[in-house]
Design an enzyme around this catalytic site. Structure first.
Site, PDB file in Angstrom:
ATOM      1  N   ASP A  48      -1.759  -4.888 -11.187  1.00 15.19           N
ATOM      2  CA  ASP A  48      -0.668  -4.522 -12.094  1.00 15.19           C
ATOM      3  C   ASP A  48      -1.097  -4.899 -13.501  1.00 15.19           C
ATOM      4  O   ASP A  48      -1.827  -5.879 -13.700  1.00 15.19           O
ATOM      5  CB  ASP A  48       0.615  -5.259 -11.718  1.00 15.19           C
ATOM      6  CG  ASP A  48       1.225  -4.760 -10.413  1.00 15.19           C
ATOM      7  OD1 ASP A  48       1.130  -3.549 -10.138  1.00 15.19           O
ATOM      8  OD2 ASP A  48       1.806  -5.579  -9.679  1.00 15.19           O
ATOM      9  N   ASP A  68       3.379   2.372  -9.476  1.00  8.11           N
ATOM     10  CA  ASP A  68       4.784   1.939  -9.466  1.00  8.11           C
ATOM     11  C   ASP A  68       5.657   2.909 -10.228  1.00  8.11           C
ATOM     12  O   ASP A  68       6.797   3.199  -9.819  1.00  8.11           O
ATOM     13  CB  ASP A  68       4.923   0.541 -10.070  1.00  8.11           C
ATOM     14  CG  ASP A  68       4.173  -0.522  -9.286  1.00  8.11           C
ATOM     15  OD1 ASP A  68       4.001  -0.359  -8.063  1.00  8.11           O
ATOM     16  OD2 ASP A  68       3.726  -1.508  -9.915  1.00  8.11           O
TER      17      ASP A  68
END
Length: 153
Positions: free
Chosen positions: A127, A149
């Site tokens: 991330d 995401d």
């Protein structure tokens, strides 16, 4: 056999799977570039604007960092859960009655595959986007996320 075929393929399945491939490829390309060309891990925090930063984090859990799994068994359990979810999404995609539904399901499937590739390759999901709001007295950080995401949401 025909019944199984109908439950796995519908009029918009090809569209949804094409979108899934594009979403997954875009996610992986960006992650590979950030990790190995831009070298985000070495750069630390990179400000992109007053509310957006790039910062590498490794998520061993699921969304929002829930259910962190450090063990190999835990990681495989998360992959198995993801495989089941993608299978159910594929069945839903086969029954999609519109292009917009197929597009949405394709994005979710592609994002799930993008994060699954990370989990298989690195043991965690990469991330890197951090949104935040800062005032004179406090700072609120949103969770760190990636392109997969975004596709899922």
């Amino acid at each position: 056999m025909e019944r199984l075929s109908r439950s796995l393929w519908g009029p918009f399945t090809a569209l949804g799977l094409g979108i899934a491939v594009l979403a997954c490829a875009a996610d992986q390309a960006l992650k590979l570039w950030l990790l190995f060309v831009f070298k985000l891990a070495e750069r630390g925090v990179v400000a992109l604007g007053p509310f957006v930063e790039l910062v590498l984090t490794w998520n061993t859990g699921i969304s929002y960092g829930w259910f962190q799994q450090e063990s190999a068994l835990g990681q495989w359990a998360l992959l198995a859960f993801k495989a089941l979810a993608v299978g159910l999404l594929w069945v839903w995609l086969a029954r999609a009655g519109s292009r917009s539904s197929a597009l949405a399901l394709g994005l979710i499937i592609g994002g799930a595959f993008g994060n699954a590739i990370d989990r298989l390759a690195y043991g965690a999901v990469a991330d890197f986007v951090l949104l935040h709001i800062e005032t004179a007295t406090a700072r609120f950080n949103w969770y760190v996320f990636n392109l997969a995401d975004v596709a899922i949401v």
